[in-house]
Design a protein around this motif. Structure first.
Motif, PDB file in Angstrom:
ATOM      1  N   SER A 189      59.980  17.188  47.558  1.00  0.00           N
ATOM      2  CA  SER A 189      60.436  17.647  48.871  1.00  0.00           C
ATOM      3  C   SER A 189      60.735  19.140  48.780  1.00  0.00           C
ATOM      4  O   SER A 189      61.060  19.660  47.719  1.00  0.00           O
ATOM      5  N   VAL A 190      60.580  19.794  49.902  1.00  0.00           N
ATOM      6  CA  VAL A 190      60.685  21.253  49.929  1.00  0.00           C
ATOM      7  C   VAL A 190      61.874  21.657  50.795  1.00  0.00           C
ATOM      8  O   VAL A 190      61.929  21.322  51.973  1.00  0.00           O
ATOM      9  N   ALA A 191      62.817  22.363  50.197  1.00  0.00           N
ATOM     10  CA  ALA A 191      63.964  22.875  50.961  1.00  0.00           C
ATOM     11  C   ALA A 191      63.588  24.242  51.538  1.00  0.00           C
ATOM     12  O   ALA A 191      62.703  24.908  51.008  1.00  0.00           O
ATOM     13  N   PRO A 192      64.265  24.647  52.618  1.00  0.00           N
ATOM     14  CA  PRO A 192      63.986  25.986  53.153  1.00  0.00           C
ATOM     15  C   PRO A 192      64.196  27.039  52.045  1.00  0.00           C
ATOM     16  O   PRO A 192      65.109  26.908  51.237  1.00  0.00           O
ATOM     17  N   ASN A 193      63.328  28.022  52.019  1.00  0.00           N
ATOM     18  CA  ASN A 193      63.364  28.998  50.923  1.00  0.00           C
ATOM     19  C   ASN A 193      63.567  30.407  51.474  1.00  0.00           C
ATOM     20  O   ASN A 193      62.625  31.061  51.886  1.00  0.00           O
ATOM     21  N   LEU A 240      60.697  25.177  41.454  1.00  0.00           N
ATOM     22  CA  LEU A 240      61.241  24.438  40.303  1.00  0.00           C
ATOM     23  C   LEU A 240      62.589  23.825  40.664  1.00  0.00           C
ATOM     24  O   LEU A 240      62.951  22.764  40.176  1.00  0.00           O
ATOM     25  N   GLN A 241      63.349  24.529  41.516  1.00  0.00           N
ATOM     26  CA  GLN A 241      64.632  23.962  41.935  1.00  0.00           C
ATOM     27  C   GLN A 241      64.420  22.719  42.780  1.00  0.00           C
ATOM     28  O   GLN A 241      65.085  21.703  42.577  1.00  0.00           O
ATOM     29  N   ASP A 242      63.458  22.791  43.715  1.00  0.00           N
ATOM     30  CA  ASP A 242      63.142  21.599  44.509  1.00  0.00           C
ATOM     31  C   ASP A 242      62.751  20.435  43.605  1.00  0.00           C
ATOM     32  O   ASP A 242      63.014  19.278  43.897  1.00  0.00           O
ATOM     33  N   ARG A 243      62.124  20.762  42.484  1.00  0.00           N
ATOM     34  CA  ARG A 243      61.636  19.715  41.579  1.00  0.00           C
ATOM     35  C   ARG A 243      62.712  19.263  40.593  1.00  0.00           C
ATOM     36  O   ARG A 243      62.440  18.454  39.707  1.00  0.00           O
ATOM     37  N   GLY A 244      63.902  19.834  40.729  1.00  0.00           N
ATOM     38  CA  GLY A 244      65.032  19.377  39.907  1.00  0.00           C
ATOM     39  C   GLY A 244      65.050  19.928  38.494  1.00  0.00           C
ATOM     40  O   GLY A 244      65.782  19.421  37.642  1.00  0.00           O
ATOM     41  N   LEU A 283      62.369  32.374  41.300  1.00  0.00           N
ATOM     42  CA  LEU A 283      62.686  33.273  42.410  1.00  0.00           C
ATOM     43  C   LEU A 283      61.671  34.424  42.504  1.00  0.00           C
ATOM     44  O   LEU A 283      61.314  34.849  43.602  1.00  0.00           O
ATOM     45  N   ILE A 284      61.232  34.912  41.347  1.00  0.00           N
ATOM     46  CA  ILE A 284      60.242  35.999  41.348  1.00  0.00           C
ATOM     47  C   ILE A 284      58.963  35.516  42.024  1.00  0.00           C
ATOM     48  O   ILE A 284      58.365  36.200  42.852  1.00  0.00           O
ATOM     49  N   SER A 285      58.558  34.297  41.677  1.00  0.00           N
ATOM     50  CA  SER A 285      57.364  33.711  42.271  1.00  0.00           C
ATOM     51  C   SER A 285      57.495  33.655  43.793  1.00  0.00           C
ATOM     52  O   SER A 285      56.593  34.075  44.522  1.00  0.00           O
ATOM     53  N   SER A 286      58.640  33.164  44.279  1.00  0.00           N
ATOM     54  CA  SER A 286      58.850  33.049  45.729  1.00  0.00           C
ATOM     55  C   SER A 286      58.933  34.412  46.386  1.00  0.00           C
ATOM     56  O   SER A 286      58.308  34.659  47.415  1.00  0.00           O
TER      57      SER A 286
END
Lengths: 368, 466
Positions: free
Chosen positions: B437-441, B343-347, B298-301
């Motif tokens: 795959s990329v979810a909306p962030n 990382l969440q998108d990547r599971g 989250l910090i990265s985003s």
């Protein structure tokens, strides 16, 4: 003497039997016959041949059977008899079992003894087109009316009014804490509690006081807040961690009293006076949602209620066995999880969407 | 306003460049809407891009552009909701990375209008055909400040420095492993989250290759059992229970001197630690919980910081005779660039596994019950890692950073979003960014908006506790 001479094999040792009057007061009587007739038993009980008596033998299952004057009684069936002067029998049933009764009247104690009714259970006389009548201790019922008198017993229900919520209890005593909890009040709040007994001044009681509902005149438990706080915030909720702003606005808009509390390492959202639909034993519960620290990144799952929700139908609710203690109060958890087809989405899911799941899970159990 | 930074995602930078250089050799214009990272360092985070359509410009020449003011209004509408800064960007197809007299004159007309609409900081920027960007900011008194660094976090890391703007080679990356790299690193700030098994080795490399500012976020203290794998830890540290972060900063000071290494002896789940991390240019995530990885993600985003994440595991299996055997010796390196897969998108973690991890920690009984109920899947225990594996993984991690900032790979970096190596089967596998795959962030370029990272636990408390 004739009988003795004609039936020497019956003259063996004296047979001990018990004979009772219509109040079921038994006394021992010795009879010199292993198969005594009704007349012999009547005589043995001290009645003269001129007296018209009814002799009834107790069977092991509690049933009573008439032994006619020249009919032999089998002592291997039972050695207890009722012998009463009468010219006829009266009929009654107790919890569906028929008894022949030799007297026109019967006391409630005798009915209880005959029907083996537990002392705390209520005894009722059923009547046609009228409500059943409770038979009080020492009351005597006249069996001389037309038809068979029908007695039934049922588990005694004790009623206690807690601040307008009437509890029906099967035990004659209850601790105040439990009564207040069952009525859906939050015992973590500071209440002044009064026991109101008819004709007596109100009495302040603590949470650990035991109320004996057998005491005549008990009317209710009355609760007053331990202090009256005027102003919008009546009681100060604990807010030990924040939720999302939308969550807090939603909860405030619902007008519910909610708190966020930390208990050891667990984090709980508590929603007080959460209303559940009809069909549950309590309509108002304390609802708990566990909020992980990185919520809404981490999901909310399951939910907890106190007191545990029970269905009035008596049917057990599936998968609600998990228990948790939150700030000293016991809760039970409902294992209701999101399926893989509708996973938690941190962007759109929150307390509001989880409350929707809670509501539908609770409604589902009562077919709504 | 000390040494401001403008950060862009690679995705947005590519869109900007494509718009400013459509191939016709004429100037073009666009507007960046920027949120801000928390201070003290002024980091502007490009959140949105508004492009001015070529056809709507009154004048579009090789050295001149005149575009309609209604796009300014669009920018103002977007910016005022969150108090964002507006930066007007245009191209200089001639290659001059200098604000012209015309640019100065234009800014002096437009900026006062922007301040009239709101905000306390706006600016303008130019881009040359080589992709270099130069930016300047204005305050309400039209006092001008140059943006020291424009950083672009894409498949590659680009750094455009104000002090190099006049150099013809300004858009070229220094050569990897050479003195140019060391010189640039000295201007950059790295945060290492977790300074234990893999973290201390990563931190050692970061300090030795020359990051000018090294920050260690770690709540734990040195214990005797750590001495077999934490670099720089000593018996004295274990005896005293020195915080690992402090121990490491002290060690770095012995060879880099003062003012280079800083300890933040706090958990990454605290507000203070997140604020500290928000100040950096690069993140290295060397933690052992999903919760901490989520925070780093989250910090990265939120602050548009490139993130390098490392994980190691030694899964074991049971042999028929009941004894344990190594099943595999694994390392995983993920490069996360804001705007693309997280990382969440990547599971790596999920809302379910985060809750399960919380429950396992806060209420082991409840966790066990849910595992037995079959709701929570059994969690694989990470095996205690050893220094040889840690060094291999940490080295791969730092080489991944170098490859992104000072490209040396024969192939495009795009193909290496994730690297997994397995020492037992002697395999190395790579996953390209496109394969995730990329979810909306919604957290992307969230900046200082409260609650931090969108997590209530990190917000300024709204309600007082009782």
């Amino acid at each position: 003497m004739t009988i003795q001479e004609n039936a020497p094999e019956h003259r063996a040792a004296g047979q001990a039997i018990e004979v009772a009057d219509e109040n079921l007061n038994f006394r021992q009587v010795l009879i010199n016959d292993a198969t005594p007739s009704g007349t012999q038993i009547s005589r043995g009980a001290g009645f003269s041949p001129a007296q018209q008596t009814a002799v009834l033998q107790f069977h092991p299952d509690g049933d009573l059977e008439e032994i006619r004057p020249n009919e032999s009684a089998d002592l291997s069936i039972g050695r207890q008899f009722i012998v009463v002067e009468t010219d006829r029998l009266f009929f009654l049933t107790i919890n569906g079992v028929r008894f022949d009764w030799p007297a026109r009247t019967i006391s409630s104690e005798v009915v209880r003894k005959l029907g083996k009714i537990a002392p705390d259970d209520e005894l009722l006389l059923t009547r046609i087109d009228q409500p059943d009548r409770a038979i009080e201790p020492h009351e005597v019922v006249d069996l001389g009316h037309r038809g068979t008198e029908t007695f039934v017993s049922r588990q005694r229900v004790w009623k206690l009014n807690v601040q307008g919520v009437v509890l029906e209890l099967n035990e004659p005593t209850i601790v105040v804490r439990k009564a207040v909890e069952l009525a859906g009040f939050d015992i973590t709040k500071r209440w002044q509690i009064f026991l109101i007994v008819k004709g007596e001044p109100k009495r302040a009681v603590g949470l650990d006081y035991t109320v004996d509902l057998r005491t005549p005149g008990i009317e209710k438990l009355r609760l007053t807040p331990d202090g009256v706080h005027n102003g919008e915030a009546v009681a100060k909720p604990r807010r030990q961690f924040d939720l999302l702003e939308v969550d807090e606005k939603h909860l405030d808009a619902l007008g519910c009293f909610w708190e966020t509390v930390l208990d050891a390492d667990r984090r709980w959202l508590l929603i007080h006076h959460y209303q559940v639909p009809a069909g549950y034993a309590s309509q108002i519960v304390l609802l708990g949602l566990e909020i992980p620290p990185t919520y809404p990144g981490a999901q909310i799952d399951m939910f907890y209620t106190s007191p545990p929700l029970r269905l009035t139908s008596g049917r057990a609710i599936d998968r609600t066995q998990v228990s948790a203690v939150i700030c000293g109060t016991s809760f039970n958890g409902w294992s209701r999880h999101r399926g893989p087809e509708a996973p938690w989405n941190p962007r759109t899911d929150n307390v509001i969407t989880h409350l929707a799941l809670v509501e539908s899970a609770i409604a589902k159990e009562v077919g709504q | 306003m000390s040494s401001p930074v403008l950060a862009l995602t690679g995705v947005l930078y590519k869109r900007l460049q494509a718009h400013l250089y459509p191939g016709d050799g004429k100037e073009a214009a666009a507007i960046l809407i920027c949120s801000r990272a928390p201070g003290p360092r002024l980091r502007l985070l490009a959140k949105d891009l508004i492009v001015v359509p070529y056809a709507e410009c009154d004048v579009r020449e090789r050295d001149e552009i005149y575009w309609p003011g209604e796009y300014l209004e669009k920018a103002i509408d977007q910016a005022e909701q969150l108090g964002c800064a507006i930066i007007l960007v245009h191209s200089h197809p001639g290659g001059l990375l200098v604000f012209s007299v015309a640019d100065d004159a234009s800014d002096h007309i437009v900026m006062p209008c922007l301040f009239e609409a709101g905000g306390d900081l706006h600016g303008s920027a130019i881009m040359t055909p080589d992709g270099a960007i130069r930016t300047r900011l204005y305050d309400r008194h039209l006092k001008e400040t140059a943006v020291e660094l424009v950083s672009v976090v894409g498949h590659n890391l680009l750094f455009f420095w104000e002090r190099d703007a006049h150099k013809p080679q300004r858009a070229q990356r220094p050569m990897a492993f050479a003195s140019g790299m060391t010189a640039e690193l000295n201007r950059l700030s790295a945060t290492i989250i977790g300074v234990s098994g893999t973290g201390s080795i990563t931190a050692e490399q970061a300090a030795r290759i020359g990051f000018g500012h090294n920050q260690y976020i770690e709540f734990d203290k040195v214990e005797r059992k750590n001495l077999n794998r934490i670099l720089n830890s000593t018996l004295a540290d274990a005896a005293k229970g020195t915080p690992k972060a402090e121990m490491f900063a002290n060690a770095v000071a012995t060879y880099r001197g003062p003012g280079v290494a800083f300890s933040v002896p706090l958990s990454i789940t605290t507000r203070e630690a997140v604020l500290a991390a928000s100040q950096s240019d690069v993140l290295f995530c060397c933690v052992d919980t999903l919760e901490a990885r989520q925070l780093a993600d989250l910090i990265s985003s939120a602050f548009l910081i490139p993130m390098f994440d490392v994980g190691v595991a030694i899964p074991t299996r049971k042999k028929p005779d009941g004894s344990a055997a190594i099943a595999e010796v694994c390392g995983r390196i993920d490069y996360v660039q804001p705007g693309r897969s997280t990382l969440q998108d990547r599971g790596v973690y999920s809302p379910e596994t985060l809750r399960a991890e919380y429950l396992a920690k806060s209420s082991p009984d409840a966790h066990r019950a849910e595992v037995e109920e079959g709701y929570i899947k059994g969690v694989i225990e990470e095996a205690p890692s050893v220094i040889t594996l840690n060094m291999r993984a940490a080295s791969a991690l730092m080489n991944e950073f170098i490859a992104r900032a000072y490209p040396f790979r024969l192939d495009s970096n795009q193909k290496y979003a994730r690297t997994e190596f397995r020492l037992a089967s002697c395999e190395e596998e790579f996953t390209a960014e496109e394969e995730f795959s990329v979810a909306p962030n919604p957290v992307l370029a969230r900046g200082a908006q409260e609650p931090l990272l969108g997590l209530p636990m990190l917000g300024n408390r709204r309600k007082e506790s009782s």
